[in-house]
Every structure is written in C-alpha cells, then in structure tokens.
Design a protein around this motif. Structure first.
Motif, PDB file in Angstrom:
ATOM      1  N   ARG A 266      34.784 -32.652  25.340  1.00 50.44           N
ATOM      2  CA  ARG A 266      34.449 -33.607  26.390  1.00 50.44           C
ATOM      3  C   ARG A 266      35.548 -34.660  26.466  1.00 50.44           C
ATOM      4  NH1 ARG A 266      31.460 -35.342  22.002  1.00 50.44           N
ATOM      5  NH2 ARG A 266      31.683 -37.549  21.577  1.00 50.44           N
ATOM      6  N   PRO A 267      35.714 -35.277  27.624  1.00 49.81           N
ATOM      7  CA  PRO A 267      36.726 -36.325  27.752  1.00 49.81           C
ATOM      8  C   PRO A 267      36.416 -37.494  26.814  1.00 49.81           C
ATOM      9  CG  PRO A 267      35.909 -35.645  29.914  1.00 49.81           C
ATOM     10  CD  PRO A 267      35.052 -34.979  28.896  1.00 49.81           C
ATOM     11  N   ALA A 268      37.441 -38.248  26.469  1.00 51.53           N
ATOM     12  CA  ALA A 268      37.290 -39.326  25.499  1.00 51.53           C
ATOM     13  C   ALA A 268      36.382 -40.440  25.996  1.00 51.53           C
ATOM     14  CB  ALA A 268      38.661 -39.899  25.140  1.00 51.53           C
ATOM     15  N   GLY A 269      36.331 -40.682  27.303  1.00 52.95           N
ATOM     16  CA  GLY A 269      35.543 -41.787  27.822  1.00 52.95           C
ATOM     17  C   GLY A 269      34.063 -41.489  27.956  1.00 52.95           C
ATOM     18  N   ILE A 270      33.652 -40.263  27.736  1.00 52.86           N
ATOM     19  CA  ILE A 270      32.261 -39.875  27.900  1.00 52.86           C
ATOM     20  C   ILE A 270      31.581 -39.913  26.536  1.00 52.86           C
ATOM     21  CG2 ILE A 270      30.705 -38.055  28.653  1.00 52.86           C
ATOM     22  CD1 ILE A 270      32.413 -39.187  30.904  1.00 52.86           C
ATOM     23  N   HIS A 271      30.443 -40.605  26.464  1.00 52.92           N
ATOM     24  CA  HIS A 271      29.704 -40.688  25.209  1.00 52.92           C
ATOM     25  C   HIS A 271      28.748 -39.512  25.101  1.00 52.92           C
ATOM     26  CE1 HIS A 271      31.297 -44.614  24.382  1.00 52.92           C
ATOM     27  NE2 HIS A 271      30.942 -45.009  25.585  1.00 52.92           N
ATOM     28  N   ALA A 272      28.591 -39.025  23.898  1.00 59.39           N
ATOM     29  CA  ALA A 272      27.692 -37.902  23.670  1.00 59.39           C
ATOM     30  C   ALA A 272      26.252 -38.369  23.837  1.00 59.39           C
ATOM     31  CB  ALA A 272      27.902 -37.348  22.266  1.00 59.39           C
ATOM     32  N   PRO A 273      25.420 -37.586  24.475  1.00 59.93           N
ATOM     33  CA  PRO A 273      24.012 -37.988  24.625  1.00 59.93           C
ATOM     34  C   PRO A 273      23.304 -37.956  23.277  1.00 59.93           C
ATOM     35  CG  PRO A 273      24.338 -35.762  25.414  1.00 59.93           C
ATOM     36  CD  PRO A 273      25.703 -36.303  25.094  1.00 59.93           C
ATOM     37  N   LYS A 274      22.392 -38.908  23.082  1.00 59.78           N
ATOM     38  CA  LYS A 274      21.627 -38.960  21.845  1.00 59.78           C
ATOM     39  C   LYS A 274      20.309 -38.231  22.042  1.00 59.78           C
ATOM     40  CE  LYS A 274      23.307 -43.131  19.702  1.00 59.78           C
ATOM     41  NZ  LYS A 274      22.927 -44.377  19.081  1.00 59.78           N
ATOM     42  N   MET A 275      19.820 -37.710  20.952  1.00 60.18           N
ATOM     43  CA  MET A 275      18.506 -37.095  21.002  1.00 60.18           C
ATOM     44  C   MET A 275      17.460 -38.197  21.100  1.00 60.18           C
ATOM     45  SD  MET A 275      19.069 -34.201  18.070  1.00 60.18           S
ATOM     46  CE  MET A 275      17.345 -33.839  17.987  1.00 60.18           C
ATOM     47  N   ILE A 276      16.474 -38.016  21.955  1.00 59.63           N
ATOM     48  CA  ILE A 276      15.484 -39.061  22.173  1.00 59.63           C
ATOM     49  C   ILE A 276      14.571 -39.219  20.967  1.00 59.63           C
ATOM     50  CG2 ILE A 276      13.510 -39.715  23.598  1.00 59.63           C
ATOM     51  CD1 ILE A 276      14.961 -38.465  25.945  1.00 59.63           C
ATOM     52  N   GLY A 277      14.221 -38.141  20.319  1.00 59.16           N
ATOM     53  CA  GLY A 277      13.291 -38.202  19.207  1.00 59.16           C
ATOM     54  C   GLY A 277      13.935 -38.555  17.881  1.00 59.16           C
ATOM     55  N   GLN A 278      15.221 -38.747  17.841  1.00 59.40           N
ATOM     56  CA  GLN A 278      15.916 -38.998  16.589  1.00 59.40           C
ATOM     57  C   GLN A 278      15.771 -40.454  16.193  1.00 59.40           C
ATOM     58  OE1 GLN A 278      20.066 -38.174  16.812  1.00 59.40           O
ATOM     59  NE2 GLN A 278      20.405 -38.386  14.621  1.00 59.40           N
ATOM     60  N   ALA A 279      15.440 -40.701  14.926  1.00 56.28           N
ATOM     61  CA  ALA A 279      15.315 -42.064  14.416  1.00 56.28           C
ATOM     62  C   ALA A 279      16.695 -42.681  14.276  1.00 56.28           C
ATOM     63  CB  ALA A 279      14.608 -42.043  13.068  1.00 56.28           C
ATOM     64  N   ALA A 280      16.756 -43.990  14.431  1.00 60.35           N
ATOM     65  CA  ALA A 280      18.022 -44.704  14.313  1.00 60.35           C
ATOM     66  C   ALA A 280      18.497 -44.664  12.866  1.00 60.35           C
ATOM     67  CB  ALA A 280      17.853 -46.144  14.761  1.00 60.35           C
ATOM     68  N   GLY A 281      19.792 -44.480  12.687  1.00 55.73           N
ATOM     69  CA  GLY A 281      20.379 -44.473  11.362  1.00 55.73           C
ATOM     70  C   GLY A 281      20.642 -45.886  10.884  1.00 55.73           C
ATOM     71  N   PRO A 282      21.267 -46.051   9.729  1.00 56.42           N
ATOM     72  CA  PRO A 282      21.465 -47.393   9.189  1.00 56.42           C
ATOM     73  C   PRO A 282      22.438 -48.237  10.008  1.00 56.42           C
ATOM     74  CG  PRO A 282      22.577 -45.760   7.847  1.00 56.42           C
ATOM     75  CD  PRO A 282      21.770 -45.009   8.850  1.00 56.42           C
ATOM     76  N   PHE A 283      23.297 -47.609  10.802  1.00 50.91           N
ATOM     77  CA  PHE A 283      24.257 -48.375  11.585  1.00 50.91           C
ATOM     78  C   PHE A 283      23.980 -48.289  13.080  1.00 50.91           C
ATOM     79  CE2 PHE A 283      26.466 -47.047   7.701  1.00 50.91           C
ATOM     80  CZ  PHE A 283      26.673 -48.297   7.153  1.00 50.91           C
ATOM     81  N   ASP A 284      22.894 -47.645  13.473  1.00 55.71           N
ATOM     82  CA  ASP A 284      22.527 -47.537  14.879  1.00 55.71           C
ATOM     83  C   ASP A 284      21.580 -48.669  15.263  1.00 55.71           C
ATOM     84  OD1 ASP A 284      23.978 -45.225  15.113  1.00 55.71           O
ATOM     85  OD2 ASP A 284      22.265 -43.910  14.751  1.00 55.71           O
ATOM     86  N   VAL A 285      21.632 -49.045  16.508  1.00 52.68           N
ATOM     87  CA  VAL A 285      20.711 -50.061  17.011  1.00 52.68           C
ATOM     88  C   VAL A 285      19.393 -49.360  17.303  1.00 52.68           C
ATOM     89  CG1 VAL A 285      20.271 -51.715  18.848  1.00 52.68           C
ATOM     90  CG2 VAL A 285      22.602 -51.372  18.011  1.00 52.68           C
ATOM     91  N   PRO A 286      18.292 -49.831  16.702  1.00 55.99           N
ATOM     92  CA  PRO A 286      17.013 -49.171  16.958  1.00 55.99           C
ATOM     93  C   PRO A 286      16.560 -49.403  18.389  1.00 55.99           C
ATOM     94  CG  PRO A 286      16.693 -51.110  15.601  1.00 55.99           C
ATOM     95  CD  PRO A 286      18.176 -50.916  15.757  1.00 55.99           C
TER      96      PRO A 286
END
Length: 83
Positions: free
Chosen positions: A21-41
């Motif tokens: 994918r191009p560098a400017g496009i962010h990968a979609p996150k899974m909706i059901g995935q819990a936030a990790g220690p460095f992710d914003v909940p």
C-alpha cells in the motif's frame, strides 16, 4: 544476510501477489481488537466522574503539600542549631 530463496514482488504461479500500500495510507484496524499498551483506547463515552476529579486533585495537591512540609522542616532544623 544471504538466502537461497528469492522473493518476487509479482509472485509466482499459484501464489497471491504481494500487496503493498502507498506510504500515506494507514492500515485499517480491526474493530473488535483491544487497544494495546501504546494504542489510544476507543472512546467509551464516559464523562469524568467524581473519582477522577478526586484522584487528579490528590496527584496535584500531595506533592505540593509534601514540598511545603519539607521546606518548613528544613527551615525549622536550620534554625534549631542556634545560629
């Protein structure tokens, strides 16, 4: 590091092509995935409660009171030596 296998970006027969994918496009996150220690909940929609206000007040007031108490104790000990 040398490897005996080769990588082809277009893939070989029977393999799926590499999907880049191009560098400017962010990968979609899974909706059901819990936030990790460095992710914003995800926003739960809760407003700050009285408990949050008291905890914040404690975190602000306690160091201030401790610093003032240390200064007062230092001044009283400095005056106690008779100079």
């Amino acid at each position: 590091m040398t490897s005996a296998t080769t990588f082809h970006a277009n893939g070989e027969a029977g393999e799926l092509p590499a999907r880049l994918r191009p560098a400017g496009i962010h990968a979609p996150k899974m909706i059901g995935q819990a936030a990790g220690p460095f992710d914003v909940p995800a926003d739960t929609g809760k407003d700050p409660s009285l408990r949050d206000a008291l905890l914040t007040g404690l975190l602000v007031i306690y160091p201030t009171v401790a610093a003032v108490a240390a200064i007062v104790a230092g001044l009283s000990l400095a005056g106690a030596n008779g100079t």
